[in-house]
Design a protein around this motif. Structure first.
Motif, mmCIF file in Angstrom:
data_model
loop_
_atom_site.group_PDB
_atom_site.id
_atom_site.type_symbol
_atom_site.label_atom_id
_atom_site.label_comp_id
_atom_site.label_asym_id
_atom_site.label_seq_id
_atom_site.Cartn_x
_atom_site.Cartn_y
_atom_site.Cartn_z
ATOM 1 N N GLN A 139 -1.816 -5.280 -8.305
ATOM 2 C CA GLN A 139 -1.640 -4.754 -9.671
ATOM 3 C C GLN A 139 -0.301 -4.033 -9.794
ATOM 4 O O GLN A 139 0.446 -4.228 -10.758
ATOM 5 N N GLU A 140 0.018 -3.203 -8.810
ATOM 6 C CA GLU A 140 1.274 -2.459 -8.835
ATOM 7 C C GLU A 140 2.463 -3.407 -8.691
ATOM 8 O O GLU A 140 3.480 -3.259 -9.385
ATOM 9 N N ARG A 151 3.017 -5.195 -12.034
ATOM 10 C CA ARG A 151 3.550 -4.345 -13.096
ATOM 11 C C ARG A 151 5.013 -3.972 -12.855
ATOM 12 O O ARG A 151 5.799 -3.848 -13.781
ATOM 13 N N ASN A 152 5.358 -3.766 -11.587
ATOM 14 C CA ASN A 152 6.705 -3.325 -11.234
ATOM 15 C C ASN A 152 7.462 -4.480 -10.580
ATOM 16 O O ASN A 152 7.406 -4.679 -9.364
ATOM 17 N N ASP A 185 -1.220 -3.951 -2.959
ATOM 18 C CA ASP A 185 -1.593 -3.502 -4.296
ATOM 19 C C ASP A 185 -0.985 -4.489 -5.292
ATOM 20 O O ASP A 185 0.126 -4.300 -5.787
ATOM 21 N N ALA A 202 4.679 -2.473 -1.703
ATOM 22 C CA ALA A 202 3.383 -2.677 -2.351
ATOM 23 C C ALA A 202 2.258 -2.818 -1.329
ATOM 24 O O ALA A 202 1.094 -2.949 -1.701
ATOM 25 N N ASP A 225 -8.508 2.435 -11.595
ATOM 26 C CA ASP A 225 -7.315 3.269 -11.587
ATOM 27 C C ASP A 225 -7.237 4.021 -10.261
ATOM 28 O O ASP A 225 -8.151 4.780 -9.921
ATOM 29 N N ASN A 226 -6.154 3.809 -9.517
ATOM 30 C CA ASN A 226 -6.010 4.477 -8.218
ATOM 31 C C ASN A 226 -5.980 5.993 -8.348
ATOM 32 O O ASN A 226 -6.291 6.719 -7.391
ATOM 33 N N ASN A 227 -5.593 6.488 -9.505
ATOM 34 C CA ASN A 227 -5.526 7.930 -9.717
ATOM 35 C C ASN A 227 -6.850 8.525 -10.180
ATOM 36 O O ASN A 227 -6.987 9.745 -10.264
#
Length: 452
Positions: free
Chosen positions: A211-212, A215-216, A209, A224, A399-401
């Protein structure tokens, strides 16, 4: 050390460092392999460029989820057609055969059979004979194999021996035992047919991931990495569920597996299954590249929503349909796509359900059926206001959510509005429909290819 010895030592080190080099001490960069772009089989190159994304004319449906905006996308390759039943069957068969080979290898290991023993031993793990391993393979085997829950992770299955599907040719009872686990029990079969238990056709893969991870910054790389396990067989029952009080049993029974429909677009696949197909296609191609000691290719993936619309427009600005517009008929009175032109009349365009993937005229990027036939999954989540906040360069919202995933292009059962290149629709990621398929894209290496 005195100064004379120091100077001499420095000179020797300098001479050794320069020995065998033709750079004359200049900064020339690291020399890699020469790169020759190769167009993937069945794909077309879509040159990067800018376009007006969204509704260029009145939003007749009043959805107001696609306001016009200028967007720019980079160059990429896209499948000329939707992924067909034949192409998706190759994926399903690969997964099925891999599972069978894995089970055969595990049982051969458990009963102590090796290739020289014949029978199930021929399907033993390729590393069953450690004497033939390279130094690196032996190191990996001794240090990393078997650290997972099954104890067989990382071991190579044998794909060099053909599987046997005719029951009269099974080599031994061990082989019979494994094959029997892959079929439905007799009480679940009828008419004397042996039926595969397609629920066992599961594809496992890992991906990062990015993107994650971006960002983190404090996240560990391993955290990840996402592991997926997906049932890959398409849901053929969609032909029944999607249409109540309608006789569609022949499509349920024959559409996916029968050769008559091989070149028709696959349907009944979820967004997650489409993503899994992309991962498998990448593995398949890169396995071949590795065998030739050639450079690895970029991953195959679903297109972003902007990429899909840009490609569908075929270089035409402010067009209503891939062929221009604003009409769905040619100047000879022929329909330009497969859709539902009249209430209740699905056959007015000479097609009742889907048509072969390479039907009707392609758009100016040589892409077939970017409108109609089957709607297509894209790698984007649906948000009615996303055009308001997305970037103008390679816009993408996934968006994963948010499990509402975008489908584009309309289908054989849709009215003309959904065929417009700017119309947006969505379905849930774990849903399968008789009118949704997909096509894949691959990033172009380099930035020099742009449209006019």
């Amino acid at each position: 050390m005195d100064m004379k010895k120091f100077v001499l030592l420095t000179a020797v080190i300098t001479m050794l460092a320069s020995c065998g080099s033709n750079d004359k001490g200049e900064l020339v960069g690291v020399k890699g392999k020469s790169w020759h772009p190769e167009k993937p089989y069945g794909m077309e190159l879509i040159p990067g460029g800018a376009f007006i994304m969204g509704k260029g004319d009145d939003d007749l449906a009043g959805v107001q989820d696609a306001p016009a905006k200028t967007a720019t996308v980079r160059a990429f390759y896209m499948d000329a057609t939707e992924i067909t039943n034949s192409e998706y069957r190759e994926f399903v068969n690969w997964v099925r055969d891999s599972i069978v080979r894995y089970k055969l290898a595990v049982l051969a290991d458990e009963v102590g059979k090796v290739p020289d023993d014949g029978g199930i031993g021929e399907f033993a793990f390729k590393d069953a004979d450690t004497a033939n391993m390279s130094v690196y393979e032996k190191y990996m085997f001794e240090n990393y194999t078997g650290l997972g829950p099954t104890g067989y992770e990382g071991r190579k299955i044998n794909r060099d021996v053909d599987l046997i599907f005719d029951t009269s040719d099974y080599p031994d009872e061990y082989y019979t035992e494994v094959m029997d686990t892959m079929y439905l029990p007799l009480e679940d079969s009828y008419n004397g047919q042996r039926t595969w238990d397609v629920k066992k056709f599961k594809f496992q893969y890992s991906h990062m991931d990015i993107q994650e991870a971006a960002r983190n910054r404090g996240i560990k790389r391993r955290d990840a990495i996402v592991k997926e396990e997906i049932e890959v067989y398409p849901d053929t029952a969609v032909w029944i569920r999607d249409f109540s009080y309608s006789y569609n049993e022949p499509m349920h029974n024959d559409y996916f597996w029968h050769d008559a429909y091989s070149e028709y677009p696959v349907v009944g696949v979820t967004w997650k299954q489409a993503k899994a197909f992309c991962e498998w296609r990448t593995i398949k191609k890169n396995s071949y590249q590795k065998s030739r000691k050639a450079a690895m290719v970029n991953t195959f993936r679903l297109p972003s929503e902007a990429e899909w619309e840009y490609a569908a427009r075929g270089g035409l600005q402010a067009a209503t349909y891939p062929w221009g517009g604003p009409y769905t008929k040619s100047d000879r009175g022929c329909f330009m796509a497969n859709f539902k032109p009249v209430r209740g009349d699905y056959a007015a365009d000479q097609a009742l359900y889907t048509v072969e993937a390479k039907s009707y005229e392609p758009n100016d990027y040589n892409l077939f059926n970017m409108a109609g036939n089957v709607a297509e999954w894209v790698n984007a989540s649906y948000d009615a206001s996303s055009y308001e906040y997305t970037s103008t360069i390679n816009p993408s919202v996934n968006d994963n959510n948010n499990q509402r995933k975008i489908v584009r292009g309309g289908s054989w059962k849709d009215v003309a509005y959904f065929l417009q290149v700017s119309s947006r629709d969505y379905e849930y990621a774990d849903s399968a429909r008789s009118y949704i398929g997909f096509r894949t894209v691959q990033d172009y290496m380099g930035t020099q290819v742009t449209g006019k």
